[in-house]
Design a protein around this motif. Sequence first.
Motif, PDB file in Angstrom:
ATOM      1  N   TRP A  19       2.174  31.210  13.918  1.00  0.00           N
ATOM      2  CA  TRP A  19       2.340  30.479  15.209  1.00  0.00           C
ATOM      3  C   TRP A  19       0.712  29.762  15.093  1.00  0.00           C
ATOM      4  O   TRP A  19       0.732  28.584  15.249  1.00  0.00           O
TER       5      TRP A  19
ATOM      6  N   TYR B  36       3.549  26.012  18.115  1.00  0.00           N
ATOM      7  CA  TYR B  36       3.905  26.875  19.013  1.00  0.00           C
ATOM      8  C   TYR B  36       5.374  27.507  18.535  1.00  0.00           C
ATOM      9  O   TYR B  36       6.184  27.755  19.426  1.00  0.00           O
TER      10      TYR B  36
ATOM     11  N   ARG C 220       7.481  30.574  18.017  1.00  0.00           N
ATOM     12  CA  ARG C 220       7.360  31.905  18.591  1.00  0.00           C
ATOM     13  C   ARG C 220       7.979  33.021  18.075  1.00  0.00           C
ATOM     14  O   ARG C 220       7.591  34.076  18.280  1.00  0.00           O
TER      15      ARG C 220
ATOM     16  N   TYR D 220      11.335  30.732  23.509  1.00  0.00           N
ATOM     17  CA  TYR D 220      10.303  31.743  23.293  1.00  0.00           C
ATOM     18  C   TYR D 220      10.888  32.627  22.102  1.00  0.00           C
ATOM     19  O   TYR D 220      10.130  32.955  21.301  1.00  0.00           O
TER      20      TYR D 220
END
Length: 572
Positions: free
Chosen positions: A345, A368, A370, A417
């Motif tokens: 990340w 980002y 995840r 996510y």
Amino acid sequence: MASKFESSIQRGCDFIHDFSCSPCEENGFNTEADHYCTQCTKYYCQNCVLKHDVLYQKHAVLGRKDVKKWEAAPGAVDALERCGMHPGEALKLVCADHDQLCCHVCVAVDHRQCSKIHPIPDVAKGIQRNIEFQQIPKKIAELEKQFELMKEARMKNTTSLKKTRAAISDELKTIRKKINDIIDKIERATLQDVDGIIAKLEKNIKKDIETCDKMTIELQNMIAAVQTKSKSSESKSYIAYRKSQDMISRANDHLRGISVIECYNVTFQANNLIEELLSAVKTFGAIEEQTVMTKQRKDPLFDPNHVFSVAEYKKYNVKMSDDKGECDILGICELPSGEFVIADWNNCKVKLLDKEYRVLDHCDVPEYQRDVCHIDGNEVAVCVDSGYADRRGLYFINATKGKLVYTSKLSFTHRCYAAAHHGGQLYISSGNALYVYTMSGQKVKMLYEDKFGGMTVRKCGISNDGKTIYITNSGKHKLITLDNKGNKLDLLTDPDMKHPTGVHVTPAGHVFVCCKDSNTVLQVDKDGKKKLATLARKEDGLNLPQELFFSSRTSSLIVGGWNGTLLVIKLI
């Protein structure tokens, strides 16, 4: 970096159809077919079928409602030769890079970057003389025989279960008879006590009756004596008077003694303990299901009830020379080849590792990322939760000969996510909800949601049969267990479970969880009810663990976090 991905996405955005219009395809267009002509044995879109019908008014044309007949119609692609991904297309090519059979749509969409694409006729030369090809019927026959033997064994197993049921029923009757005998004995003892008390009371009553009879006779005799003496001398009358007074006094004493007791009675107070004890017992004994594993299945890897212990801890550095900062590993998965793919990340990289956890290659992705999950073969999917909505989504990457190659992307309207793949479906976490999607990106349903408490749906793990789903609730420090309909089965909290992040389920059903704030790795029972073991802590090398993966190949937990290293925990 963004421009490179934009161009890659543009190249990979061709539509994939089960059946493509034949005339359009001949002219270089990719149009979905709506009709099939059984005489022409060709597929037509809505526009092309109008021209066809003008020229061939008597041809039998099948619409979409008869799509099953398309595949069965003469001239349609044979089932064996039909592409599994694109049923309307025939398998005509082989990708040597991926060792996969392909149709022309597969090549156009998924194998553009591959360098070794060969026509099947070229690869197939001499196949009929190949010993392995010639042995296929024999191998299939052997497998059929093994399945028949397995079927016979299972049928015998059914018969043995029925006999077991009959044996248990007989045992229950024996237990019931013993209990009946005990109750009969208690009943007899109780009646004996009743009989003894009543006999005693009847004796007292008999004595009182005898006293009454005796006093009645004496009183009658006294009356007769007084009446006789009253006609004689006064002296005799006086004597009768005095004796009668004594008699009356004695009679009153007896009467008072008897009349104190109005009646004799017996009462019964039931002993409720017996009923309470029997009511508390639900069955005559414990009934347990037993699965006898074959010898090779006694390995701890295949025993769902095995509680692991640690053989050793080892650290592996996965930091690259051009990394901008420390590695923060939020995703780990293993490929069938034994190589690993991790999501770093902090450095915006997806890294490919060999079996010794050495970095072979990397792929730059938007910021980002995840999570990363294995899809099939050499394909993985990376979750990107970028602040830019157009970059957010699921990025598909292929690992080929030590290289990572981006292929396609799915976008979502919500955050992205974490991801898991099971049964041809994608499970996507938005941070407070878990969604189910098809592989083409169509939303099936929202399986679970919890809007209260921060990061309530961090990551999920799915049991091998797809019936149980485990969710890490980081905000509330819990592990949530669901069924595949989204119903909550249980939740687990523990002092060693602070800010749970990653969760992984092995094919046998072992459940592992890593927790960031408590710096722990836990094994949890398959029902999600209790912690079975704490397998690692900070002193063992953990540093804010974010993700973990269990490799059945090496019986090891690979744990990633914030320190540029992987902690590999060998389990036994």
